[in-house]
Design a protein around this motif. Structure first.
Motif, PDB file in Angstrom:
ATOM      1  N   ILE A  11      90.309 -50.641 -77.550  1.00  0.00           N
ATOM      2  CA  ILE A  11      89.947 -51.832 -77.857  1.00  0.00           C
ATOM      3  C   ILE A  11      90.817 -52.976 -77.666  1.00  0.00           C
ATOM      4  N   ALA A  52      87.484 -48.972 -85.738  1.00  0.00           N
ATOM      5  CA  ALA A  52      86.395 -49.552 -84.509  1.00  0.00           C
ATOM      6  C   ALA A  52      85.029 -49.540 -85.407  1.00  0.00           C
ATOM      7  N   SER A  91      86.370 -51.177 -72.241  1.00  0.00           N
ATOM      8  CA  SER A  91      86.348 -49.836 -72.852  1.00  0.00           C
ATOM      9  C   SER A  91      84.930 -49.255 -72.511  1.00  0.00           C
ATOM     10  N   GLU A 141      82.694 -32.024 -79.886  1.00  0.00           N
ATOM     11  CA  GLU A 141      82.650 -30.721 -78.833  1.00  0.00           C
ATOM     12  C   GLU A 141      82.701 -29.261 -79.426  1.00  0.00           C
ATOM     13  N   ASP A 154      77.735 -37.768 -77.829  1.00  0.00           N
ATOM     14  CA  ASP A 154      78.862 -38.420 -77.685  1.00  0.00           C
ATOM     15  C   ASP A 154      79.279 -39.100 -76.793  1.00  0.00           C
ATOM     16  N   SER A 158      85.757 -39.964 -68.702  1.00  0.00           N
ATOM     17  CA  SER A 158      85.962 -39.250 -67.264  1.00  0.00           C
ATOM     18  C   SER A 158      85.246 -37.966 -67.409  1.00  0.00           C
ATOM     19  N   GLY A 159      84.966 -37.349 -68.683  1.00  0.00           N
ATOM     20  CA  GLY A 159      84.090 -36.321 -68.639  1.00  0.00           C
ATOM     21  C   GLY A 159      85.441 -34.933 -68.860  1.00  0.00           C
ATOM     22  N   ILE A 176      77.644 -47.722 -72.415  1.00  0.00           N
ATOM     23  CA  ILE A 176      78.452 -48.601 -73.381  1.00  0.00           C
ATOM     24  C   ILE A 176      79.525 -49.483 -72.830  1.00  0.00           C
TER      25      ILE A 176
END
Ligand code: PRT
Ligand code: MG
Length: 205
Positions: A11, A52, A91, A141, A154, A158-159, A176
């Motif tokens: 950010i 954040a 972001s 994860e 989550d 990019s995955g 988002i």
């Protein structure tokens, strides 16, 4: 005096060019220091750098007038006492349900590991699905891999993180992006000053 709350990491990295275009510069020496309150090219504008998830908290209580926070964080916070002024389009990512490829998610009570408890509950309750939320603060994860949960909720960009852990994205909960927020009281008392900056930031998008 105007205080702007930003968070370290993506950010801050993506906000700095926007603020610069709008005319607010933070000297390199300030950014490279360990200071938490940074000076800008304006004596009356300071930038604080915090976690954040703390950005809406500082703005809600008026400890910062303005802030930049992800929509994910704003949903969890509830955004009481905070107005969302602008979608900055930075972001960007997606809040998603993910699990192991072979996982059957049709069981009667699904175990969901996440740090996004509010978004998760809202999403599954709307579908009439019963869930047990396991609140984690990171490394979500891992949960399905070690059998802590059936799935996770989550952020996915990019995955690659999911892929590296043999997980697949299944369902989209929210798109988002980061938003410019303001303390509701400051928006009244410092209205013209804040409006001037909103106009400049809008132009720099
Ligand atoms: O680090 P700290 O605990 O202080 O806070 P934080 O981790 O929430 O901060 P930070 O800087 O990582 O994220 C701040 C904001 O960036 C979030 O609130 C989101 O609005 C936004 N954002 C955008 C992201 C991502 N993209 C993102 N990909 N935040 C986190 N991720 C993580 C995600 O959680 C997952 O672990 O990146 C991983 C997935 O990325 P891909 O590219 O592998 O899919
Ligand atoms: Mg982080």
């Amino acid at each position: 005096m105007l205080t702007i709350a930003l968070s370290k990491g993506r950010i801050l990295d993506q906000s700095l060019p926007l603020l610069e275009k709008a005319g607010i510069n933070i000297p390199k020496s300030e950014l490279e220091s360990r200071k938490l309150i940074l000076d800008t090219n304006f004596d009356v504008i300071k930038v604080i750098v915090i976690r954040a998830s703390d950005v809406p908290v500082f703005v809600q209580h008026g400890a910062a007038d303005l802030g930049i926070a992800g929509k994910d964080v704003l949903i969890e916070h509830g955004a009481d006492g905070v107005f969302e002024l602008l979608d900055l389009g930075i972001s960007k990512c997606r809040l998603m349900v993910a699990s192991k490829t072979d996982k059957n998610l049709n069981k009667s009570t699904l175990k969901v590991a996440t740090k996004y408890v509010k978004s998760t509950k809202e999403y599954f309750y709307k579908q009439g699905k019963q869930i047990e939320v396991i609140k984690l603060s990171g490394a979500m994860e891992l949960a399905p891999i070690v059998g802590l949960s059936d799935c996770i909720v989550d952020l996915v960009d990019s995955g690659n993180t999911l892929k590296a852990n043999n997980l697949v994205p299944l369902e989209l909960i929210h798109e988002i992006s980061s938003r410019l927020i303001v303390n509701s009281a400051a928006f009244n008392t410092k209205h013209s000053e804040i409006n001037d900056w909103i106009t400049k930031i809008k132009k720099s998008l």
